[in-house]
Scaffold this active site. Structure first.
Site, short mmCIF file in Angstrom:
data_model
loop_
_atom_site.label_atom_id
_atom_site.label_comp_id
_atom_site.label_asym_id
_atom_site.label_seq_id
_atom_site.Cartn_x
_atom_site.Cartn_y
_atom_site.Cartn_z
N GLU A 49 0.87 -1.17 0.00
CA GLU A 49 0.00 0.00 0.00
C GLU A 49 0.90 1.21 0.00
OE1 GLU A 49 -3.51 -1.10 2.85
OE2 GLU A 49 -2.98 1.00 3.09
N ASP A 60 -5.83 10.19 9.49
CA ASP A 60 -4.56 9.63 9.94
C ASP A 60 -4.07 10.23 11.25
OD1 ASP A 60 -3.65 7.66 7.97
OD2 ASP A 60 -3.87 9.35 6.57
#
Lengths: 263, 410
Positions: A49, A60
């Site tokens: 990824e 995040d």
């Protein structure tokens, strides 16, 4: 069939769980992150990824935010990230690469242009955090038409009423977010995750991979054990942030992969 | 659908939360069920008389509404043209228009059984309003504020703390309003069960832009009947003007006039040091282009690669790189005109309001006033301008003193 589909088919045939490793493109600089990327498959990483840096990564935690900031400060752009995948593909034509990030840099470039370039570079799938099924016309449907997988996140707040909508246009695999929260925060608990994965698997034939809150080989084993595999991001990015060499970072990812594969 | 509805500027957003191409619901899956719940609750509340009865009661007895519509006669005389009215939302409890919206959202939160309220704030006005209403209802309140703003808006930080709120300085990113919004979203995604996110402007994922607009529309609705009272039945303003950061005070003033084509609508963005390639401004419409941030598509300040840029303005309340999606749509359809005013022009307007009208304005409406100063002299005496005096300037006196070269201890 994309590289993702082929990879999961072969893992299934071997009876093996998948290990997905996340790194941020351009962190701390383009050369180093490309070196890490190239070393990952040799360490047992099944899917890569690749994070696309964004100034405002709302889902995040600090670890990934700072990685994105380092990359942007180092001059990383979407063009360079696409070039990085093309460079990786010269030596590896089988490991699936999924790009993960936020929509604006793609929208800014133009969806059609981006999809053509992503395919050309050898990208297999996309995970775009701020595109829920309600916005499928934006990128999800065009991406599928362009032959890329669009991998959707399912979360603890995705109830049974909503799950079919989330699964409807998903392909490649389903990414189950183990916690309500941001990346790199609370630890995922296998006992919480197991019934959720079972619930999703009852509704789809796609592999279900679990991410968020996995930091050790032991945790990778436990979580992969109740799913089709697991993703580790922040823990690997932390190794990069601490100044470890690409070989050391890849070896750490390898220990996590071994954990997942032992499940 | 009737023809007048199809042609209406007041029928948006559509079911997808869009105003034309703008708006939408660009949030992570974790938040999607939460904003759908909020939308459902808001739809129920909208047609619930008891909801509006509670709002009206609090607006009247707690906020002090209606706020006056004031004929600024000396300013009118000084500028020598159009007749100028100020909508005095700076006289509201907590000193700005922000509380109009906060009351609505907190009442919704209570209806939904939420016990913890989070908010982002730039200048601190929305944070203070949220902390205030939370204190009144005994709700836990957490306010995210960019570390840079915590420093330059110390009085508001202390106010919030007095009101019982926890103020969290945001150091992620560049430590500004947009980063405060990022951290508020991170909090929300973590505390999904008990927490309500009280957004301070007409931005964010649907239904926020429409909901905040509806709550702020009390401003324009009052202007309609107040002007009729003072100028005669049926008299509408010829021009309405308001400052825009995210754009909530402006949407509140504009919305009730969108379908009156004879009313000219002007939004004033913060031009900072000037709208040019140096990008030291917050004029998203005049200096940005469409993009996706914080749950909606709108005009954004961004670089060629789609990375978001920091805004720059003397006014912390306008310091946001985006703008509400409905403004983006009104801009593209041409229904409203958007201009920009520099820091220097806003400072001049600030001083003129003090000396001619005895009103110390916040730096945000000083931008709107600066544009009034530009156009009023060119207009006839029977042209009526209503500008939104959306906040008072107590919070800004230190900033203004610094720019005027005056030293103050405080």
């Amino acid at each position: 069939m994309t590289r993702i589909d082929r990879k999961f088919a072969s893992l299934k045939a071997e009876g093996k769980k998948a290990f997905v490793a996340y790194i941020m493109a351009g962190d701390p600089d383009l050369e180093t992150s490309l070196e890490v990327m190239k070393a990952l498959p040799g360490q047992g990483v099944d899917v890569i990824e690749l994070g696309m840096p964004f100034t405002d990564p709302m889902a995040d935690g600090p670890t990934i935010q700072l990685a994105g900031q380092r990359a942007l400060d180092g001059g990383q752009t979407l063009t360079k990230t696409l070039d990085m995948v093309a460079a990786f593909r010269k030596g590896d034509d089988t490991t699936p690469v999924v790009m993960m990030g936020y929509y604006n840099p793609i929208y800014s470039r133009g969806v059609d242009r981006f999809l053509a370039e992503a395919r050309e570079a050898g990208i297999d799938g996309l995970i775009i955090v701020d595109l829920p099924p309600e916005e499928d016309d934006e990128l999800c449907i065009p991406a599928q038409k362009a032959g890329l997988n669009f991998i959707r996140l399912a979360t603890p707040t995705t109830d049974d009423r909503r799950l079919p909508k989330v699964l409807q246009n998903t392909s490649g695999f389903v990414y189950y977010v183990s916690i309500t929260g941001i990346t790199g925060a609370a630890a995922a608990q296998a006992t919480d995750v197991a019934p959720e994965v079972a619930r999703i698997k009852a509704a789809t034939d796609l592999p279900v991979i679990v991410g968020f809150g996995i930091t050790t080989p032991e945790a990778a084993k436990q979580i992969a054990g109740v799913a089709d595999g697991c993703v580790v991001g922040s823990a690997i990015v932390k190794e990069i942030a601490s100044g470890k060499s690409p070989a050391e970072v890849a070896a750490f990812a390898g220990s996590l992969a071994a954990g997942a594969h032992s499940a | 659908m009737a023809d007048d509805l199809i042609n209406s500027f007041m029928s948006g957003p559509d079911e997808q939360g869009r105003f034309g191409i703008f708006g939408g619901r660009f949030v992570s899956e974790t938040l999607m069920p939460l904003i759908l719940d909020l939308e459902a609750e808001y739809e129920r509340a909208k047609t619930d008389e008891s909801f509006w009865a509670e709002m009206d009661d609090l607006w009247k007895h707690y906020v002090g509404r209606p706020s006056p519509l004031y004929h600024a006669s000396r300013l009118t005389q000084h500028l020598g043209g159009a007749k100028i009215y100020m909508k005095r939302d700076e006289l509201n409890h907590t000193g700005a228009h922000k509380i109009n919206n906060v009351l609505g959202q907190i009442i919704l939160a209570r209806r939904m059984g939420k016990t913890r309220i989070i908010a982002e704030t730039g200048a601190g006005q929305h944070g203070v309003a949220t902390a205030t209403v939370c204190a009144k209802f005994g709700l836990k309140c957490v306010v995210y504020m960019g570390a840079h703003d915590v420093e330059r808006q110390a009085p508001n930080v202390f106010r919030m703390k007095l009101l019982g709120a926890e103020v969290i300085p945001v150091t992620s990113g560049r430590g500004t309003l947009k980063d405060a919004m990022n951290d508020a979203l991170r909090d929300w995604v973590t505390n999904v069960r008990d927490t309500f996110y009280c957004i301070g402007t007409v931005a964010g994922p649907h239904p926020y832009p429409a909901m905040v607009r509806d709550f702020q529309s009390i401003i324009g609705k009052e202007v309609r009947w107040q002007l009729a009272e003072q100028e005669g039945e049926g008299r509408l303003p010829d021009t309405v003007i308001a400052a825009i950061g995210g754009g909530s005070n402006a949407m509140g003033l504009f919305y009730p006039f969108l379908d009156d084509p004879e009313v000219k609508i002007i939004g004033v963005e913060a031009g900072g040091k000037g709208v040019d390639e140096k990008m030291e401004h917050c004029a998203s419409l005049t200096g940005g282009r469409p993009g996706v941030l914080h749950g909606n598509r709108t005009y954004l300040l961004q670089d060629d690669d789609g990375q978001i840029l920091e805004g720059f303005s003397i006014s912390a309340g306008l310091d946001y790189p985006g703008i509400g999606p409905e403004h983006a749509w009104l801009h593209d359809t041409g229904r409203a005109e958007y201009v920009s005013i520099t820091d220097a022009e806003a400072l001049e307007a600030f001083q003129l309001s003090c000396s001619l009208e005895g009103i110390i304005p916040a730096l945000e409406p000083s931008h709107a006033l600066a544009h009034v100063m530009k156009i009023a002299p060119t207009l006839p005496a029977d042209h009526i301008i209503v500008m939104n005096m959306c906040g008072r300037g107590d919070k800004d006196i230190f900033t203004v003193a610094r720019h005027l070269g005056v030293e103050m201890n405080g």
